[in-house]
Design a protein around this motif. Structure first.
Motif, PDB file in Angstrom:
ATOM      1  N   LEU A  57       0.836  -1.205   0.000  1.00  9.90           N
ATOM      2  CA  LEU A  57       0.000   0.000   0.000  1.00  9.90           C
ATOM      3  C   LEU A  57       0.871   1.256   0.000  1.00  9.90           C
ATOM      4  CD1 LEU A  57      -2.803  -0.951   2.583  1.00  9.90           C
ATOM      5  CD2 LEU A  57      -3.016  -0.832   0.095  1.00  9.90           C
ATOM      6  N   GLY A  58       1.913   1.242   0.853  1.00 11.46           N
ATOM      7  CA  GLY A  58       2.785   2.408   0.958  1.00 11.46           C
ATOM      8  C   GLY A  58       3.567   2.689  -0.306  1.00 11.46           C
ATOM      9  N   SER A  59       3.761   1.662  -1.138  1.00  7.76           N
ATOM     10  CA  SER A  59       4.495   1.858  -2.385  1.00  7.76           C
ATOM     11  C   SER A  59       3.588   2.258  -3.539  1.00  7.76           C
ATOM     12  CB  SER A  59       5.234   0.570  -2.762  1.00  7.76           C
ATOM     13  OG  SER A  59       4.318  -0.473  -3.057  1.00  7.76           O
ATOM     14  N   GLY A  60       2.386   2.739  -3.180  1.00 10.91           N
ATOM     15  CA  GLY A  60       1.453   3.159  -4.229  1.00 10.91           C
ATOM     16  C   GLY A  60       0.804   1.968  -4.894  1.00 10.91           C
ATOM     17  N   PHE A  61       0.277   1.039  -4.062  1.00 10.30           N
ATOM     18  CA  PHE A  61      -0.341  -0.196  -4.563  1.00 10.30           C
ATOM     19  C   PHE A  61       0.632  -0.980  -5.454  1.00 10.30           C
ATOM     20  CE2 PHE A  61      -3.687   2.914  -3.824  1.00 10.30           C
ATOM     21  CZ  PHE A  61      -4.493   2.232  -2.917  1.00 10.30           C
ATOM     22  N   GLY A  62       1.894  -1.015  -5.001  1.00 11.06           N
ATOM     23  CA  GLY A  62       2.906  -1.780  -5.704  1.00 11.06           C
ATOM     24  C   GLY A  62       3.633  -1.035  -6.805  1.00 11.06           C
ATOM     25  N   LYS A  65       7.270  -0.519  -5.624  1.00 10.56           N
ATOM     26  CA  LYS A  65       7.853  -1.569  -4.778  1.00 10.56           C
ATOM     27  C   LYS A  65       9.248  -1.989  -5.243  1.00 10.56           C
ATOM     28  CE  LYS A  65       5.731  -5.514  -7.189  1.00 10.56           C
ATOM     29  NZ  LYS A  65       4.778  -6.629  -7.055  1.00 10.56           N
ATOM     30  N   ARG A  66       9.617  -1.693  -6.504  1.00 13.76           N
ATOM     31  CA  ARG A  66      10.957  -2.010  -6.994  1.00 13.76           C
ATOM     32  C   ARG A  66      11.939  -0.862  -6.800  1.00 13.76           C
ATOM     33  NH1 ARG A  66      10.983  -7.484  -7.565  1.00 13.76           N
ATOM     34  NH2 ARG A  66       9.153  -8.183  -8.701  1.00 13.76           N
ATOM     35  N   LEU A 157       7.732 -12.150  -0.386  1.00 10.09           N
ATOM     36  CA  LEU A 157       8.929 -11.368  -0.090  1.00 10.09           C
ATOM     37  C   LEU A 157      10.012 -11.542  -1.151  1.00 10.09           C
ATOM     38  CD1 LEU A 157      10.624  -9.598   1.847  1.00 10.09           C
ATOM     39  CD2 LEU A 157      11.344 -11.710   2.976  1.00 10.09           C
ATOM     40  N   LEU A 158      10.350 -12.780  -1.459  1.00 11.37           N
ATOM     41  CA  LEU A 158      11.485 -13.011  -2.354  1.00 11.37           C
ATOM     42  C   LEU A 158      11.165 -12.675  -3.804  1.00 11.37           C
ATOM     43  CD1 LEU A 158      13.219 -16.197  -0.918  1.00 11.37           C
ATOM     44  CD2 LEU A 158      13.523 -13.792  -0.347  1.00 11.37           C
ATOM     45  N   ASN A 159       9.887 -12.692  -4.173  1.00  7.93           N
ATOM     46  CA  ASN A 159       9.544 -12.258  -5.525  1.00  7.93           C
ATOM     47  C   ASN A 159       9.542 -10.748  -5.671  1.00  7.93           C
ATOM     48  OD1 ASN A 159       8.965 -14.435  -7.535  1.00  7.93           O
ATOM     49  ND2 ASN A 159       7.716 -15.211  -5.847  1.00  7.93           N
ATOM     50  N   ARG A 160       9.585 -10.018  -4.562  1.00 13.07           N
ATOM     51  CA  ARG A 160       9.711  -8.559  -4.636  1.00 13.07           C
ATOM     52  C   ARG A 160      11.172  -8.109  -4.633  1.00 13.07           C
ATOM     53  NH1 ARG A 160       5.167  -6.111  -0.444  1.00 13.07           N
ATOM     54  NH2 ARG A 160       3.321  -7.069  -1.401  1.00 13.07           N
ATOM     55  N   LEU A 161      12.073  -9.026  -4.331  1.00 13.91           N
ATOM     56  CA  LEU A 161      13.498  -8.717  -4.272  1.00 13.91           C
ATOM     57  C   LEU A 161      14.214  -9.427  -5.417  1.00 13.91           C
ATOM     58  CD1 LEU A 161      13.979  -9.076  -0.406  1.00 13.91           C
ATOM     59  CD2 LEU A 161      13.964  -6.943  -1.716  1.00 13.91           C
ATOM     60  N   PRO A 162      15.446  -9.037  -5.740  1.00 12.82           N
ATOM     61  CA  PRO A 162      16.165  -9.662  -6.857  1.00 12.82           C
ATOM     62  C   PRO A 162      16.626 -11.082  -6.520  1.00 12.82           C
ATOM     63  CG  PRO A 162      17.552  -8.022  -5.777  1.00 12.82           C
ATOM     64  CD  PRO A 162      16.191  -7.892  -5.162  1.00 12.82           C
ATOM     65  N   ASN A 163      15.771 -12.047  -6.811  1.00 10.97           N
ATOM     66  CA  ASN A 163      16.064 -13.455  -6.586  1.00 10.97           C
ATOM     67  C   ASN A 163      15.610 -14.244  -7.803  1.00 10.97           C
ATOM     68  OD1 ASN A 163      16.826 -13.260  -3.602  1.00 10.97           O
ATOM     69  ND2 ASN A 163      14.763 -12.428  -3.550  1.00 10.97           N
ATOM     70  N   ARG A 164      16.022 -15.514  -7.886  1.00  9.58           N
ATOM     71  CA  ARG A 164      15.591 -16.390  -8.967  1.00  9.58           C
ATOM     72  C   ARG A 164      15.168 -17.735  -8.391  1.00  9.58           C
ATOM     73  NH1 ARG A 164      15.762 -12.357 -11.237  1.00  9.58           N
ATOM     74  NH2 ARG A 164      16.578 -11.795 -13.289  1.00  9.58           N
ATOM     75  N   PHE A 165      13.924 -18.127  -8.691  1.00 10.47           N
ATOM     76  CA  PHE A 165      13.439 -19.445  -8.324  1.00 10.47           C
ATOM     77  C   PHE A 165      13.690 -20.391  -9.496  1.00 10.47           C
ATOM     78  CE2 PHE A 165      11.010 -16.740  -5.463  1.00 10.47           C
ATOM     79  CZ  PHE A 165      11.099 -17.436  -4.269  1.00 10.47           C
TER      80      PHE A 165
END
Length: 336
Positions: A57-62, A65-66, A157-165
């Protein structure tokens, strides 16, 4: 979240049942302690989702967020929640985590790191990320199994940060040997890992588990057989000599080294969880009452080999060293 509310509102019932069962089960209050850990984790997960909804919400509805500010906010949030989780583990399971050897900040302060970790036992990735975020103030970028996305908080969490599944078919593609030809699907995976390792700054840590999965005797045998099937007999012989680790898969590591030539390399071994290979093992070992020891080795960038085959041999050399360390300390000796 609904399950967390249901469990918390009926908590007295569950505690009474677990307390009544405790005298019937070996181990000091085992059902009660295991139940408490499960409830704490469920509430922890639900609370993390609520907190990340607030950040969304704080990031403007996403929308933002990046952005660097919100990326940093997610790392801080991860640090808080990991602190709470391991505080509970220490209190309930009497789990102790000690680090020996060179840590990332002492070895190469102000420099990015490639962190190559052994993979064995439940929760070792949580422990490593907890150490990097809370003890060494690093911002990890992680290559990890896609099955971890079944955990809702980890997924968000991890999909909002630079990670790879990485899916199982992709993990198979990462086993690039010295004589193999790389086809288009494999190039896609290698490019993803290389892209993730680019542009690391001074507090970043790129984390990869070269074995591709937790150690089990069956996986060890399968990895050796796969090397032989590909005609890599020398690598198979080296893998057979290692008793406590899987043969490392060099593809992702090579891509990371190429993408981050100025980064240092940290090798990580640990012991304490490696006897818990199955669900039955986990139940038998809980509550843990364990000391988990993490051993760090630091390699400066100028000591990393430059040629591809030299790097593969170097990686196997290090994995043999990790295997020797585990063999020497998994019985509870003094790892210092």
């Amino acid at each position: 979240m609904l399950l967390a509310v249901l469990v918390v509102t009926t908590l007295p019932v569950w505690l009474i049942i677990a307390a009544a069962a405790s005298p019937l089960v070996p181990g000091y209050l085992r059902p009660l302690r295991v139940l408490w850990v499960g409830i704490v984790y469920l509430v922890w997960d639900a609370t993390a989702l609520v907190a990340m909804f607030g950040l969304w919400l704080g990031s403007g509805f996403g929308w933002y967020k990046r952005s660097p500010a919100f990326q940093r906010a997610h790392y801080v949030l991860a640090g808080w929640f990991l602190t709470v989780l391991f505080w509970q583990a220490r209190w309930t399971l009497r789990l102790r985590i000690d680090v020996v050897g060179t840590d990332p900040d002492t070895a190469l302060p102000g420099r990015p790191e490639l962190v190559l970790c052994r993979h064995a036992g439940p929760g070792d990735s949580f422990i490593l990320i907890h150490a990097l975020v809370n003890w060494f103030k690093r911002e990890p970028r992680i290559v990890l199994k896609d099955t971890l996305q079944w955990d809702p908080a980890v997924d968000v969490l991890l999909n909002r940060l630079p990670n790879r599944f990485i899916a199982p078919r992709h993990r198979r593609q990462a086993r690039v040997g010295p004589t193999e030809q790389v086809g288009p699907p494999r190039e896609t995976l290698i490019e993803q890992i290389g892209h993730l390792a680019r542009n690391l700054d001074e507090n970043d840590a790129f984390v990869i588990f070269p074995e591709g999965g937790n150690f089990t005797p069956r996986r060890r045998r399968r990895a050796i057989d796969l090397l032989r099937a590909r005609g890599l007999d020398e690598m198979a012989e080296r893998a057979e000599a290692m008793r406590h680790v899987l043969a490392p898969q060099p593809g992702g590591v090579l891509a990371a080294l190429d993408a981050a030539p100025d980064a240092g390399v940290i090798f990580v071994a640990h012991t304490g969880l490696d006897r818990m290979l199955t669900v039955a093992d986990v139940w038998r070992e809980l509550p843990m009452d364990k000391r988990i020891v993490m051993r760090f080795w630091s390699v400066p960038p100028d000591e990393v080999p430059k040629e591809r085959q030299e790097r593969i041999d170097w990686l196997f050399d290090w994995w043999a060293r990790i295997d020797e360390w585990v063999d020497a300390h998994r019985g509870g000796g003094d790892p210092a």
